[in-house]
Design a protein around this motif. Sequence first.
Motif, mmCIF file in Angstrom:
data_model
loop_
_atom_site.group_PDB
_atom_site.id
_atom_site.type_symbol
_atom_site.label_atom_id
_atom_site.label_comp_id
_atom_site.label_asym_id
_atom_site.label_seq_id
_atom_site.Cartn_x
_atom_site.Cartn_y
_atom_site.Cartn_z
ATOM 1 N N ASP A 49 7.158 49.350 70.665
ATOM 2 C CA ASP A 49 6.369 48.432 69.851
ATOM 3 C C ASP A 49 6.868 48.314 68.410
ATOM 4 O O ASP A 49 6.094 48.031 67.509
ATOM 5 N N GLU A 50 8.137 48.581 68.165
ATOM 6 C CA GLU A 50 8.665 48.476 66.818
ATOM 7 C C GLU A 50 8.863 47.010 66.444
ATOM 8 O O GLU A 50 9.408 46.235 67.199
ATOM 9 N N GLY A 51 8.415 46.657 65.248
ATOM 10 C CA GLY A 51 8.695 45.341 64.714
ATOM 11 C C GLY A 51 8.026 44.199 65.434
ATOM 12 O O GLY A 51 8.594 43.114 65.537
ATOM 13 N N LEU A 52 6.801 44.401 65.934
ATOM 14 C CA LEU A 52 6.102 43.307 66.592
ATOM 15 C C LEU A 52 5.749 42.241 65.570
ATOM 16 O O LEU A 52 5.338 42.538 64.443
ATOM 17 N N ASP A 53 5.892 40.996 65.969
ATOM 18 C CA ASP A 53 5.595 39.899 65.060
ATOM 19 C C ASP A 53 4.096 39.657 64.994
ATOM 20 O O ASP A 53 3.379 39.782 65.993
ATOM 21 N N ASN A 54 3.630 39.317 63.795
ATOM 22 C CA ASN A 54 2.206 39.065 63.594
ATOM 23 C C ASN A 54 1.898 37.639 64.026
ATOM 24 O O ASN A 54 1.862 36.720 63.216
ATOM 25 N N LEU A 55 1.666 37.468 65.323
ATOM 26 C CA LEU A 55 1.461 36.137 65.868
ATOM 27 C C LEU A 55 0.009 35.710 65.691
ATOM 28 O O LEU A 55 -0.916 36.471 65.960
ATOM 29 N N VAL A 56 -0.176 34.506 65.233
ATOM 30 C CA VAL A 56 -1.527 33.981 65.077
ATOM 31 C C VAL A 56 -1.866 32.986 66.183
ATOM 32 O O VAL A 56 -3.031 32.684 66.406
ATOM 33 N N ASP A 57 -0.851 32.459 66.835
ATOM 34 C CA ASP A 57 -1.116 31.515 67.912
ATOM 35 C C ASP A 57 -1.631 32.282 69.128
ATOM 36 O O ASP A 57 -1.121 33.347 69.460
ATOM 37 N N PRO A 58 -2.657 31.761 69.797
ATOM 38 C CA PRO A 58 -3.254 32.473 70.930
ATOM 39 C C PRO A 58 -2.315 32.511 72.131
ATOM 40 O O PRO A 58 -1.437 31.660 72.289
ATOM 41 N N TRP B 106 -3.241 32.107 75.231
ATOM 42 C CA TRP B 106 -3.634 31.024 76.134
ATOM 43 C C TRP B 106 -4.352 29.945 75.334
ATOM 44 O O TRP B 106 -5.032 30.238 74.353
ATOM 45 N N PRO B 107 -4.235 28.689 75.726
ATOM 46 C CA PRO B 107 -4.942 27.613 74.997
ATOM 47 C C PRO B 107 -6.450 27.744 75.153
ATOM 48 O O PRO B 107 -6.951 28.259 76.155
ATOM 49 N N GLU B 108 -7.163 27.305 74.140
ATOM 50 C CA GLU B 108 -8.624 27.400 74.186
ATOM 51 C C GLU B 108 -9.215 26.586 75.332
ATOM 52 O O GLU B 108 -10.280 26.912 75.853
ATOM 53 N N ASP B 109 -8.537 25.522 75.721
ATOM 54 C CA ASP B 109 -9.038 24.674 76.800
ATOM 55 C C ASP B 109 -8.470 25.090 78.157
ATOM 56 O O ASP B 109 -8.372 24.272 79.072
ATOM 57 N N LEU B 110 -8.078 26.371 78.284
ATOM 58 C CA LEU B 110 -7.554 26.867 79.553
ATOM 59 C C LEU B 110 -8.541 26.551 80.680
ATOM 60 O O LEU B 110 -9.727 26.856 80.594
ATOM 61 N N LYS B 111 -8.028 25.957 81.721
ATOM 62 C CA LYS B 111 -8.889 25.546 82.826
ATOM 63 C C LYS B 111 -9.384 26.748 83.618
ATOM 64 O O LYS B 111 -8.631 27.664 83.916
ATOM 65 N N HIS B 112 -10.671 26.753 83.915
ATOM 66 C CA HIS B 112 -11.264 27.761 84.796
ATOM 67 C C HIS B 112 -11.665 27.080 86.096
ATOM 68 O O HIS B 112 -12.227 25.977 86.076
#
Length: 315
Positions: free
Chosen positions: A82-91, A93-99
Amino acid sequence: MGLVSRYVVPFLNEHYIEAMLSLLVVIFINFIVPKNNKKKGEEAMQNGSVPGHKSSSTKEERASKNVIKSGGVGDVADDDEDEGLDNLVDPLWPEDLKHVPFRPPRYTQEESLQRSRDYFELLNKRRSVRFFSSEPVPREVIDNIVRTGGTSPSGAHTEPWTFVVVGDIDMKHEVRRIVEAEEEVNYTKRMGSQWVNDLKALKTNWVKEYLTEAPWLILIFKQTYGILPDGRKRNHYYHEISTALAGGIMLSAIHYAGLVTLTSTPLNCGPQLRTLLGRPSNEKLLLLLPVGYPSLDATVPDLQRKDLEDIMVVF
């Protein structure tokens, strides 16, 4: 001197000095210390640490920073993970992920009871086997076993696993060479006398014939983080637990197919086997499963499993 004797000397007696020292201690504890702690706490919050807590090791500091940086919860980093993991802000999965609707088969209570009994009786016959036949096993069977392992649940559905299947005889010999070299050192120096003595009755040692006798080897790697198409790293939550669950499901699939295996965990072999198999640095070896039919003279220790009341607690 007269003024000193009259006004100063009376205050220099031991009772007065003791009282003044006590007053200074009270002022220090109630006013100066809290102020300094508050300042240190503010600095610690800015640095991402917890005031009043000393890190017990560099590993813990690194793991804590990695989890915070990656936005993950639950996983603690291994020594080189886990060295140098990027601080990702994008989720992920999309919020409108189909269920979609989920309608699994529904059985009567009698059917459920019978199925649970049948499955237990099937899996209760599973044993760890160290004696393999060289009889070939169709590749399609292995494909389905790996597919079954891939149905395991995982943290945030990151599926943090890679299953490396080895059937080439030369590659199997290389795997065996690496494993046996390290296992000899493990048994003679690293594992300790109690561990080695506990294994004696099971007839296991550093010699691993099954690595070349079994027609297939499945090496299960956990992906400690994911790599996105643009090269950024994404945290894989609960990667070790998720991959271990996949290994357990794979064990049941192997047994259900009429084959046998052994949950081999070759200590200190991971980096060499990763290099041999060309795996990237984010993958760490978790399990090695030889897969095939048992040899005609295969034996297993006459062991009994714990009774239900010894492994279950009901409230």
